[in-house]
Design a protein around this motif. Structure first.
Motif, PDB file in Angstrom:
ATOM      1  N   SER A  68       0.835  -1.204   0.000  1.00  0.00           N
ATOM      2  CA  SER A  68       0.000   0.000   0.000  1.00  0.00           C
ATOM      3  C   SER A  68       0.869   1.254   0.000  1.00  0.00           C
ATOM      4  N   ASP A  69       2.121   1.156   0.442  1.00  0.00           N
ATOM      5  CA  ASP A  69       3.004   2.327   0.369  1.00  0.00           C
ATOM      6  C   ASP A  69       3.124   2.829  -1.072  1.00  0.00           C
ATOM      7  N   GLU A  70       3.228   1.902  -2.012  1.00  0.00           N
ATOM      8  CA  GLU A  70       3.325   2.331  -3.407  1.00  0.00           C
ATOM      9  C   GLU A  70       2.035   3.023  -3.841  1.00  0.00           C
TER      10      GLU A  70
ATOM     11  N   SER B  37      -0.197  -6.885   4.015  1.00  0.00           N
ATOM     12  CA  SER B  37       0.971  -7.057   4.890  1.00  0.00           C
ATOM     13  C   SER B  37       0.608  -7.410   6.324  1.00  0.00           C
ATOM     14  N   LYS B  38      -0.573  -7.009   6.780  1.00  0.00           N
ATOM     15  CA  LYS B  38      -0.904  -7.159   8.198  1.00  0.00           C
ATOM     16  C   LYS B  38      -1.877  -8.323   8.394  1.00  0.00           C
ATOM     17  N   ALA B  39      -3.154  -8.094   8.085  1.00  0.00           N
ATOM     18  CA  ALA B  39      -4.162  -9.130   8.337  1.00  0.00           C
ATOM     19  C   ALA B  39      -3.890 -10.406   7.534  1.00  0.00           C
TER      20      ALA B  39
ATOM     21  N   GLU C 178      -6.807   1.919   5.339  1.00  0.00           N
ATOM     22  CA  GLU C 178      -7.350   0.854   6.206  1.00  0.00           C
ATOM     23  C   GLU C 178      -6.346  -0.277   6.433  1.00  0.00           C
ATOM     24  N   ALA C 179      -5.062   0.080   6.536  1.00  0.00           N
ATOM     25  CA  ALA C 179      -4.029  -0.946   6.744  1.00  0.00           C
ATOM     26  C   ALA C 179      -4.378  -1.854   7.929  1.00  0.00           C
ATOM     27  N   TYR C 180      -4.930  -1.236   9.005  1.00  0.00           N
ATOM     28  CA  TYR C 180      -5.222  -2.015  10.223  1.00  0.00           C
ATOM     29  C   TYR C 180      -6.719  -2.267  10.396  1.00  0.00           C
ATOM     30  N   GLY C 181      -7.506  -1.921   9.401  1.00  0.00           N
ATOM     31  CA  GLY C 181      -8.966  -2.034   9.477  1.00  0.00           C
ATOM     32  C   GLY C 181      -9.477  -3.403   9.908  1.00  0.00           C
TER      33      GLY C 181
END
Ligand code: PMP
Length: 348
Positions: free
Chosen positions: A86-88, A208-210, A181-184
């Motif tokens: 998502s950084d890109e 990357s997270k969920a 919503e990286a941590y959504g």
């Protein structure tokens, strides 16, 4: 500054990612990775994709992945953009939509936004979080050149309700409103349903997270066809093949194994809810978290000292030497065993 750099390169303030240690016996609670492995179907998909067709370029439109995302979120494929993390995608967002007027961001937020603002020559206007670190969304109802913040916010972990986002979108009709919503998936309501009503709203997501795939580098955005077309224009002026064949196959498999990921996410949430009261009982301030990390402080040591102390015990956490939050640590939720070790080390 070297003589080979142009002034823009000299002026940049690059983002500093969290440490990726070489020692394997560290407990890594510093970059919000998932402590559990990805779905076995993901590994299988990579195995199948690792074959002679690697001689061919990947699909520049990322069709199989965008189809899987569109199906999961019940949106049209034209409303989905996929990228190399998502950084890109955030970088394309700054390039495509921001730059005319200052963009509103929380004063305490994901520090990569500031790096991107430098790169793309965008002015940011910091809007202070409330003393309890919650987002004051009424303050985002003012003329501006765009809005971006994570929900839940990082590194605080607090989220805001969909109705509050809706009221900002009702006011900001002509500027792009980006919800990261990286941590959504760890506890906040997704704004994806609002994108159908508000063509200026864009949600950004990561695997990357969920989805436990930080090493794969896959992210996506969902929004109106106009916004997605804008992102494609920037992407295709920069790098047409951002996702490789292995990533496309693996990420599509991940999206399709929701049952596996539901179990993983529930386990992380359960660990978070077990650890937070134990910390409070020991005198820690714990900001209520709807994410896969806790933002905590304790008067016994300065934030930086806690970080060093934990590092000596081979536990990595994140500390931000910034106004308002320099006494805090951001601690990723690991496995129950990792968190028990963390508690052991910090206990008096
Ligand atoms: N947004 C936020 C709020 C984050 O904390 C991160 C992780 N550093 C990202 C986006 C980027 O995630 P990725 O590039 O791994 O998809």
């Amino acid at each position: 500054m070297t003589t080979f750099w142009n002034t823009r390169t000299g002026d940049l303030k690059p983002y500093v990612p969290g440490e990726q240690p070489r020692e394997e016996d560290c407990i890594k609670l510093n970059t919000n990775e998932n402590p559990y492995p990805p779905s076995p179907t993901v590994i299988e998909a990579i195995g199948q994709a690792a074959c002679a067709t690697l001689r061919l370029y990947p699909d520049p439109h990322c069709t199989i992945l965008r189809e899987a995302i569109a199906e999961h979120y019940r949106v049209k494929i034209e409303q989905v953009f996929a990228g190399n993390g998502s950084d890109e995608i955030l970088s394309y967002i700054f390039a495509a939509f921001f730059g005319r007027e200052p963009v509103l961001v929380p004063d305490i937020t994901y520090t990569f936004y500031a790096a991107l603002a430098q790169l793309w020559d965008v002015q940011l206007k910091a809007i202070p979080l409330a003393p309890d670190f919650s987002l004051e969304l009424a303050d985002y109802k003012k003329p501006c050149g765009g809005i971006i913040f994570p929900n839940p916010n990082a590194p605080t972990g607090r989220s805001c309700a969909l109705e509050a986002l809706r009221s900002v979108a009702d006011y900001q009709r002509t500027t792009v409103l980006v919800i990261d919503e990286a941590y959504g998936p760890f506890g906040s309501e997704s704004a994806v349903p609002l994108c159908a009503e508000y063509p200026q709203m864009l949600t950004v997501h990561t695997l990357s997270k969920a989805y436990a795939l930080a090493g794969l580098r896959v992210g996506f955005a969902i929004g109106s066809e106009q916004l997605i077309a804008g992102l494609c224009r920037v992407r295709d002026s920069f790098n047409s093949y951002t996702l490789d064949r292995l990533a496309l196959a693996a990420a599509s498999a991940a999206l399709k194994d929701q049952a596996y990921y539901r179990t993983v996410i529930d386990r992380i949430i359960k660990t978070r809810e077990r650890i937070a009261p134990l910390l409070r009982a020991q005198g820690w301030t714990v900001i209520p978290s709807q994410s896969n990390f806790l933002f905590i402080s304790h008067p016994q040591r300065r934030g930086i000292e806690w970080q060093r102390f934990l590092r000596e015990h081979k536990i990595l956490v994140r500390h931000f030497n910034m106004p308002r939050i320099s006494e805090f640590l951001r601690v990723t939720i690991g496995t129950d065993e990792q968190m028990d070790r963390f508690l052991d080390v910090i206990s008096p």
